[in-house]
Design a protein around this motif. Structure first.
Motif, PDB file in Angstrom:
ATOM      1  N   ARG A 196      -2.791  43.090  14.130  1.00 20.54           N
ATOM      2  CA  ARG A 196      -2.872  44.558  14.141  1.00 20.54           C
ATOM      3  C   ARG A 196      -2.446  45.008  15.534  1.00 20.54           C
ATOM      4  O   ARG A 196      -3.140  44.725  16.516  1.00 20.54           O
ATOM      5  N   ASP A 235      -6.198  43.433   9.495  1.00 22.59           N
ATOM      6  CA  ASP A 235      -7.429  43.361  10.272  1.00 22.59           C
ATOM      7  C   ASP A 235      -8.611  43.168   9.323  1.00 22.59           C
ATOM      8  O   ASP A 235      -8.999  44.100   8.620  1.00 22.59           O
ATOM      9  N   PRO A 236      -9.186  41.956   9.291  1.00 16.97           N
ATOM     10  CA  PRO A 236     -10.279  41.711   8.338  1.00 16.97           C
ATOM     11  C   PRO A 236     -11.442  42.675   8.538  1.00 16.97           C
ATOM     12  O   PRO A 236     -12.158  42.993   7.590  1.00 16.97           O
ATOM     13  N   ALA A 237     -11.624  43.156   9.773  1.00 20.49           N
ATOM     14  CA  ALA A 237     -12.772  44.032  10.049  1.00 20.49           C
ATOM     15  C   ALA A 237     -12.617  45.399   9.395  1.00 20.49           C
ATOM     16  O   ALA A 237     -13.589  46.133   9.260  1.00 20.49           O
ATOM     17  N   GLU A 238     -11.402  45.765   8.993  1.00 20.56           N
ATOM     18  CA  GLU A 238     -11.214  47.058   8.326  1.00 20.56           C
ATOM     19  C   GLU A 238     -11.626  46.997   6.861  1.00 20.56           C
ATOM     20  O   GLU A 238     -11.938  48.016   6.256  1.00 20.56           O
ATOM     21  N   ILE A 239     -11.584  45.797   6.304  1.00 21.62           N
ATOM     22  CA  ILE A 239     -11.885  45.669   4.881  1.00 21.62           C
ATOM     23  C   ILE A 239     -13.399  45.662   4.694  1.00 21.62           C
ATOM     24  O   ILE A 239     -14.105  44.839   5.260  1.00 21.62           O
ATOM     25  N   GLY A 240     -13.870  46.625   3.919  1.00 23.73           N
ATOM     26  CA  GLY A 240     -15.309  46.722   3.694  1.00 23.73           C
ATOM     27  C   GLY A 240     -16.032  47.518   4.768  1.00 23.73           C
ATOM     28  O   GLY A 240     -17.231  47.681   4.710  1.00 23.73           O
ATOM     29  N   LYS A 241     -15.311  48.010   5.782  1.00 26.40           N
ATOM     30  CA  LYS A 241     -15.979  48.758   6.857  1.00 26.40           C
ATOM     31  C   LYS A 241     -16.414  50.141   6.357  1.00 26.40           C
ATOM     32  O   LYS A 241     -17.538  50.557   6.573  1.00 26.40           O
ATOM     33  N   ASN A 242     -15.475  50.843   5.713  1.00 26.61           N
ATOM     34  CA  ASN A 242     -15.780  52.200   5.254  1.00 26.61           C
ATOM     35  C   ASN A 242     -15.864  52.319   3.738  1.00 26.61           C
ATOM     36  O   ASN A 242     -16.267  53.349   3.228  1.00 26.61           O
TER      37      ASN A 242
END
Lengths: 161, 538
Positions: B149, B300-307
């Motif tokens: 990213r 970016d794995p951190a975007e998946i499931g964040k919101n």
């Protein structure tokens, strides 16, 4: 709910601040954070205890993984690990109380590491719950100072991070 | 060789054409070496604009934009631009001078803790204390900024490190053990996604800036056209499909099109492609997750499931993942669903009617962009002008629409347009701002003149901070406070002070000739558009 997270990081300047900054910025609550070098001097291992729901634990893991200085992140399962914390506690006492406190120390398996006319310092390494219990028992007396290292944890058996 | 020379050599090896910057005492060694280099330096008039110009350059070139600033205030002035680039995932390599390493931490003159101050606005940052590290640090910085990213990377270099003589070793290899972005999507998840796509009755694609970041434009078009998938975009995704494309349902979110929002609400499958589900784009993610199956593709794995709760997560580069999906030759039957959406789309007609006082900005933007060459670059600033631009720009296949979607930084447009134009001098480039944002960036007219950068500027003048006025009138009982821009200069006279031509448009009948003059003028041109002061954003 408490989550135990093991993190392997590059052992270099600024890494701890990047990690603690991340927790502050994203509003994650750290109960404790313990850090020290590993057998490889270039790598440090952190044990972080986070208070939050499963969503928080997942976000913490993912956000930590995003940091360039972070090499590995692993959420540890409570049942599969050995947890330890080290405590130093200094209690103010009178001559008559010393026997009682020594009894507590013996029952709990503490080391007595410093003694003076008016104080006694105990050292204890155990599971965090046991440390809490010891502090509770000593709270009947006058505790002058306490320092705890925060929890460290390692998986049982052959498993490794 | 000294450290500063090693930095310049490393930048040359990375193929850097331009550095946008502003010199000062602690970055003087670098500038001294730059003078001997083929790299062109662009002197901005404020450090924030060095960062925005680098951002504009990066978004058109697909490679990191580079900026250089001095320590202390020079560096802190850059932070807003770094934050803007970070939120929008734009690759930038920023080099800041720092006080002598022996003085670090002593509050020396123009000392600022830049690695500390930018921790939350950069993908990574370096404070280089050992000159020998410089070639490797620059190499790593470009790698980190442009892969995975994308994002800004800061290199903070104390002045003595820039001056230190050493035997530098240059390498082409980068190996950062804690940084290995995933490119290919998980095969099993890709298969699940394909099955869901085939099964879905009312699928919708939500495309974000990731489509541009991964260079997935062509395969994206093939994917949605092959499967006949209706598309909505985030603000950062504007332009992934031409405005007039049959599958384009417009922008989603708070300031989006009603058709787009309704399509997302009624969908049974939402395919998020390089979009991060911000609060502006998806207003109630919890409700959405209950009515639609969510597939989320992001690097970016951190975007998946964040919101948003995701059923099928696919971590990977969008271009690679879409290619993986296409290998399965998926088919879908969306005819009925599309017909319903077309029907809804047909009922919405934009309001391009003349206004009683001033120009209708929506009509103006529509008219302007209809006239622009096929491959124009449009840079929208922030405020009502951004929302009018997003809603009414006629974006065609080879256009680019640039704006700051995440940070919403006023004053972005002019300097970003400057950077974009320097990368693509052959492309018609226009910056559109309001009279508020113009006054946050008008000093850059100096940069434009000095470097003879042929960008056109449109100022939407309504004498107020229009978007804030709207908030005050809707949410604060019309108590208007601090939104009147009384005392503002005439943009055309400001332009004239720089020796630039310009023109003011007051009534609708002047629009066509003014646009004609803007199109045919040689060199920079400023069009001041006096708009209806009470025009709504949406």
């Amino acid at each position: 709910m408490k989550h135990t997270i093991a993190v392997l990081v590059e052992n270099r300047a600024g890494v701890l601040s990047r990690i603690s900054g991340l927790f502050a910025r994203r509003g994650f609550n750290i109960d404790s954070l313990a850090v020290g070098p590993t057998d490889d001097p270039k790598i440090s291992r952190m044990t972080i205890i986070v208070d939050g729901d499963d969503y928080t634990a997942e976000q913490v893991t993912k956000q930590l993984n995003k940091l360039i200085d972070v090499l590995k992140v692993r959420k540890l399962t409570f049942q599969d690990i050995i947890r330890r914390e080290l405590l130093l506690v200094k209690v103010k006492l009178s001559e008559s109380q010393r026997g009682e406190i020594v009894d507590i120390a013996k029952i709990m398996g503490c080391e007595m590491v410093d003694i003076s006319h008016t104080t006694l310092m105990l050292e204890h390494s155990d599971r965090p719950e046991k440390i809490d219990l010891l502090i509770d028992l000593l709270s009947k007396y006058k505790i002058l100072e306490i320092t705890r290292t925060g929890t460290i944890a390692l998986q049982r058996g052959a498993d490794s991070v | 060789m000294i450290g500063a020379e090693a930095i310049v050599k490393s930048l040359e090896k990375e193929g850097v054409e331009y550095i946008f910057g502003y010199p000062g005492a602690t970055i003087a060694p670098l500038y001294n070496e730059l003078a001997k280099s083929s790299i062109r330096h662009v002197l901005v008039r404020h450090e924030q604009h060095a960062g925005h110009a680098a951002s504009g350059y990066a978004r058109i070139s697909g490679k990191p934009g580079v900026c250089a600033v001095t320590s202390g205030p020079g560096a802190t002035n850059l932070i807003t631009a770094l934050g803007t680039a970070y939120m929008d995932s734009i690759p930038i390599v920023a080099i800041s001078g720092q006080v002598d390493s022996g003085l670090l931490g002593r509050d020396a003159f123009q000392e600022a803790d830049m690695t500390g101050a930018t921790a939350s606005f950069t993908k990574y940052s370096y404070l280089v204390k050992n000159a020998l590290d410089l070639p490797n640090v620059v190499k790593e910085a470009f790698h980190i900024a442009s892969t995975g990213r994308p994002g800004p990377v800061l290199i903070d270099v104390p002045v003595d490190v820039q001056l230190r003589k050493s035997d530098f070793k240059f390498t082409d290899a980068v190996n950062i053990r804690g940084y290995k972005p995933t490119v290919k999507g998980h095969a099993g998840q890709v298969k699940r996604a394909v099955r869901s796509l085939i099964r879905a009755k009312r699928p919708i694609v939500c495309a974000g800036g990731g489509v541009f970041a991964s260079g997935a434009g062509d395969i994206f078009l093939k994917f949605v056209e092959t499967l006949n998938l209706p598309v909505v975009t985030t603000m950062m995704g504007l332009g992934v499909l031409p405005t007039s494309h049959r599958l384009n349902m417009g922008m989603v979110g708070m300031h989006g099109k009603s058709v787009a929002n309704r399509a997302v609400k009624n969908a049974d499958l939402l395919l998020l492609l390089g979009a991060r589900v911000s609060d502006r784009a998806v207003l109630s993610p919890t409700n959405l997750a209950e009515t639609a199956e969510i597939i989320h593709v992001d690097i970016d794995p951190a975007e998946i499931g964040k919101n948003l709760d995701t059923v099928i997560p696919i971590v990977g580069d969008l271009k690679a993942v879409l290619n993986q999906i296409m290998v399965h030759n998926p088919e879908s039957s969306t005819k009925e669903w599309l017909e319903l959406l077309y029907e809804q789309k047909a009922t919405v007609k934009p309001d391009y009617a003349d206004r009683s006082s001033g120009i209708n900005p929506k009509a103006f933007i529509h008219q302007l962009t209809k006239k622009l060459p096929e491959d124009y670059i449009y840079v929208a600033d922030v405020g009502q002008n951004q929302l009018w631009s997003a809603g009414h720009c006629d974006i065609r296949k080879s256009c680019r629409f640039l704006t700051t979607g995440g940070m919403g930084t006023m004053g972005y447009a002019i300097s970003a347009a400057l950077g974009a134009k320097m990368r693509a001098p052959e492309r018609f480039t226009v910056a559109v701002c309001g009279d508020g944002s113009f006054q946050m960036s008008m000093m850059e007219l100096g940069t434009i003149c000095q470097h003879n950068v042929d960008i056109k500027i449109v100022v939407m003048s309504n004498g107020r901070l229009g978007l804030v006025r709207e908030i005050q009138s809707k949410q604060y009982a019309d108590h208007q406070i601090a939104v009147d821009l009384f005392g503002s200069p005439d943009p055309v006279k400001i332009a004239a002070a720089y020796g630039l031509p310009g023109r003011t448009v007051n009534v609708a009948s002047e629009i066509a000739p003014a646009i004609e003059e803007l199109l045919t003028s040689v060199g920079p041109f400023i069009l001041n558009c006096r708009i209806d002061p009470l025009e709504a954003s949406v």
